[in-house]
Design an enzyme around this catalytic site. Structure first.
Site, short mmCIF file in Angstrom:
data_model
loop_
_atom_site.label_atom_id
_atom_site.label_comp_id
_atom_site.label_asym_id
_atom_site.label_seq_id
_atom_site.Cartn_x
_atom_site.Cartn_y
_atom_site.Cartn_z
N CYS A 1 -4.76 -7.77 -10.47
CA CYS A 1 -3.37 -9.18 -10.27
C CYS A 1 -3.91 -9.88 -10.89
CB CYS A 1 -2.73 -8.74 -9.04
SG CYS A 1 -3.99 -9.65 -7.98
N LYS B 1 -0.25 0.27 -2.42
CA LYS B 1 0.20 0.83 -3.93
C LYS B 1 -0.01 2.47 -2.70
CE LYS B 1 -0.56 -1.94 -6.39
NZ LYS B 1 -0.98 -3.12 -5.48
N ALA C 1 -6.51 -0.99 0.89
CA ALA C 1 -5.85 -2.24 2.04
C ALA C 1 -5.15 -3.51 1.23
CB ALA C 1 -6.52 -2.36 2.64
N PRO C 2 -3.72 -3.61 1.85
CA PRO C 2 -3.37 -2.88 3.29
C PRO C 2 -2.38 -1.98 3.08
CG PRO C 2 -2.14 -5.36 2.65
CD PRO C 2 -3.27 -4.78 1.44
N ARG D 1 -10.05 -4.29 7.02
CA ARG D 1 -8.62 -4.28 5.81
C ARG D 1 -7.55 -3.24 6.42
NH1 ARG D 1 -7.07 -8.15 1.92
NH2 ARG D 1 -6.11 -6.45 0.78
N1 SAM Z 1 -3.95 -1.64 -3.24
C1 SAM Z 1 -3.58 -2.67 -2.46
C2 SAM Z 1 -2.66 -2.48 -1.79
O1 SAM Z 1 -1.54 -2.65 -2.72
O2 SAM Z 1 -1.89 -3.39 -0.86
C3 SAM Z 1 -4.31 -3.71 -2.96
C4 SAM Z 1 -5.79 -3.63 -3.25
S1 SAM Z 1 -6.80 -5.31 -3.28
C5 SAM Z 1 -6.20 -5.68 -4.80
C6 SAM Z 1 -8.60 -4.71 -3.35
C7 SAM Z 1 -8.85 -3.98 -2.45
O3 SAM Z 1 -10.45 -3.59 -2.71
C8 SAM Z 1 -9.46 -4.81 -0.96
O4 SAM Z 1 -8.57 -4.15 -0.33
C9 SAM Z 1 -10.38 -4.91 -0.91
O5 SAM Z 1 -10.95 -5.34 0.05
C10 SAM Z 1 -11.53 -3.97 -2.06
N2 SAM Z 1 -12.59 -3.69 -2.38
C11 SAM Z 1 -13.11 -4.57 -2.92
N3 SAM Z 1 -15.05 -3.96 -2.84
C12 SAM Z 1 -14.06 -2.40 -2.57
C13 SAM Z 1 -15.09 -1.70 -3.30
N4 SAM Z 1 -16.75 -1.21 -3.53
N5 SAM Z 1 -15.00 -0.58 -2.44
C14 SAM Z 1 -13.71 -0.12 -2.23
N6 SAM Z 1 -12.61 -1.03 -1.86
C15 SAM Z 1 -13.32 -2.28 -1.85
#
Ligand code: SAM
Length: 467
Positions: free
Chosen positions: A235, A119, A115-116, A142
């Site tokens: 990032c 990728k 999310a969101p 999200r």
């Molecule tokens: N990949 C996304 C994009 O390109 O739009 C951005 C991802 S953001 C950097 C990191 C994400 O990791 C957040 O949406 C968060 O909710 C999720 N997250 C955190 N801990 C997690 C877990 N244990 N399992 C899966 N997702 C997780």
């Protein structure tokens, strides 16, 4: 932008890592405005066509053929082409993750922290809407936004889940050709664009994130097929969250090795920023770093790992002729089929039509695979079957090509009815009664229902333009 946004210990650390001369370049770059960019949705429009019709000037992002810088003073999210899913607004260096993952059509791909959807949308476009993408995120709210973004993107081969990664193991053991972990991080690369992120930075947060990132990679490893790829991205610039996490993971998982990343704009990973006993002889320089003082973008870290073992490529799946799936009530199938006959030029070519409650989805894989998981969308949402018959969902409109729909209201982008439609207004529209696909310059925008010369607006309320 001023110093107030950069925590002092962070600046000290960057100065120490980069050395005085490079730190000055880095710091100067942080004082410049961030670059805005979009990535074209090649499922809907080819890059050349988009360049011709683009409503704002475009300048190529060197490492991503579908990526373009746009001027900072435009609001790309407020253009009808955005509502039509022609592009995704994405930070330019974030585009490198999809390029490195390079998924092929027919692959099974998992985007585990999706999310969101930056990728995931990229991966789906590169897969050409073939194969299967599991887009997962732990955060329910999200994940809802993720599903909306994927629906706007107009793909049919994804499932959105809201699970802990460990819970995916029994359903998908060594199932994915490519697994992407775009991990939560301290976001040091986002401080310029979003100064609030800096408020949460602390050495303690760095440590906490590193632990979480290692945990996520560990949880992701069993999902990767022998010979398959594991992509890790953040990032942030912090080596504790980047090279050190990779080194620790590779020590624990000798079945994975680092692949070199050769991409325009990418600088090598920094083994020298990791303690010698931790890095051992791991070639951490194979990782990629994007720096704001070297490219136009905020900054990213990417590692590409391959799992040992014989890689068995998947065979392309044939999407079968539409017919009533086993066990589906005849009345449900008939309602859907009748609606398609009345409104479409052909039945949608989708696999795995399934009923959940009153909702009809097209699940790209055997639905048994999703058993026991928290699933937000088990596939493309076709619509709902109610007493009145089949009611198509917005997601179906976004996936259908206009030529597949019998009744259309084709508008050009400068027609004021486009904005009126996106605001949820009814439109005068003559013709026979029935479902109408509203399009902008030949791209699907959403449904309307024509009744005696009036097009009732079926653009989803939560997506309506309020500006
Ligand atoms: N990949 C996304 C994009 O390109 O739009 C951005 C991802 S953001 C950097 C990191 C994400 O990791 C957040 O949406 C968060 O909710 C999720 N997250 C955190 N801990 C997690 C877990 N244990 N399992 C899966 N997702 C997780």
């Amino acid at each position: 932008m001023n110093d107030r946004h950069f925590p002092e210990p962070y600046m000290l650390q960057m100065r120490e890592l980069l050395g005085e001369a490079e730190f000055t370049e880095f710091y100067d770059a942080l004082l410049q405005p961030p670059a805005s960019a979009i990535r074209v949705n090649t499922l809907k429009v080819d890059v050349e066509t988009f360049r011709r019709i683009a409503p704002f000037p475009l300048e190529p992002v060197p490492w991503c053929p579908e990526g373009f810088y746009i001027p900072n003073d435009v609001e790309p999210g407020k253009h009808p082409y955005h509502a039509a899913g022609l592009y995704y607004v994405q930070e330019p260096t974030a585009m490198a993750v999809g390029v490195v993952a390079n998924p092929q059509p027919w692959e099974w791909v998992a985007d585990l922290a999706a999310a969101p959807g930056g990728k995931s949308t990229h991966l789906l476009a590169l897969m050409g809407d073939r194969g299967f993408l599991l887009a997962n995120d732990i955060d329910r709210r999200r994940t809802t936004v993720l599903a909306q973004n994927l629906e706007r993107w107009g793909a049919r081969v994804w499932v959105a889940s809201n699970e802990r990664i460990e819970n995916l193991h029994p359903n998908f053991p060594e199932a994915f050709d490519t697994v992407v972990v775009d991990a939560p991080c301290t976001g040091e690369g986002m401080f310029r664009r979003n100064p609030d992120v800096a408020d949460h930075w602390s050495p303690r947060a760095v440590k906490g994130n590193a632990g979480r990132q290692y945990h996520l990679l560990n949880a992701a490893a069993p999902l990767v097929k022998p010979g398959g790829f594991l992509v890790y991205a953040t990032c942030t610039f912090n080596p504790t969250e980047n090279e050190a996490v990779i080194a620790r993971f590779l020590h624990e998982h000798p079945e994975f090795t680092l692949e070199p990343i050769e991409l325009e704009g990418a600088s090598p990973g920094r083994p020298d920023w990791v303690a010698p006993d931790l890095r051992g002889d791991i070639p951490l320089e194979h990782c990629a770093r994007f720096w704001p003082h070297k490219v136009r973008g905020e900054g990213h870290f990417i590692a590409l790992m391959v799992k040992e073992g014989y890689y068995r490529p998947r065979h392309p799946l044939n999407i079968p002729e539409p017919k009533r799936p086993k066990g589906m009530p005849r009345a449900v199938w008939d309602a859907y089929k009748t609606w398609c006959e009345v409104n479409l030029t052909e039945m949608p070519r989708v696999a795995g039509v399934m009923l959940v409650g009153e909702n009809l989805y097209a699940c790209p894989i055997n639905p048994g695979r999703l058993q026991g998981l928290r699933i937000l969308r088990p596939g493309l949402w076709l619509g709902q079957v109610k007493h009145a018959g089949f009611i198509p969902d917005h997601a179906l409109a976004m996936w259908l090509r206009p030529e597949q729909v019998k009744r259309r209201l084709d508008l050009t982008v400068d027609d004021p009815r486009v904005v009126a439609y996106l605001r949820g207004e009814q439109l005068a529209d003559s013709g026979d009664d029935g479902w109408v696909l509203v399009t902008v310059d030949g791209f699907s925008l959403g449904w309307g229902k024509r009744v005696r010369g009036v097009l009732k607006n079926r653009y989803p309320k939560h997506l309506r333009w309020t500006w």
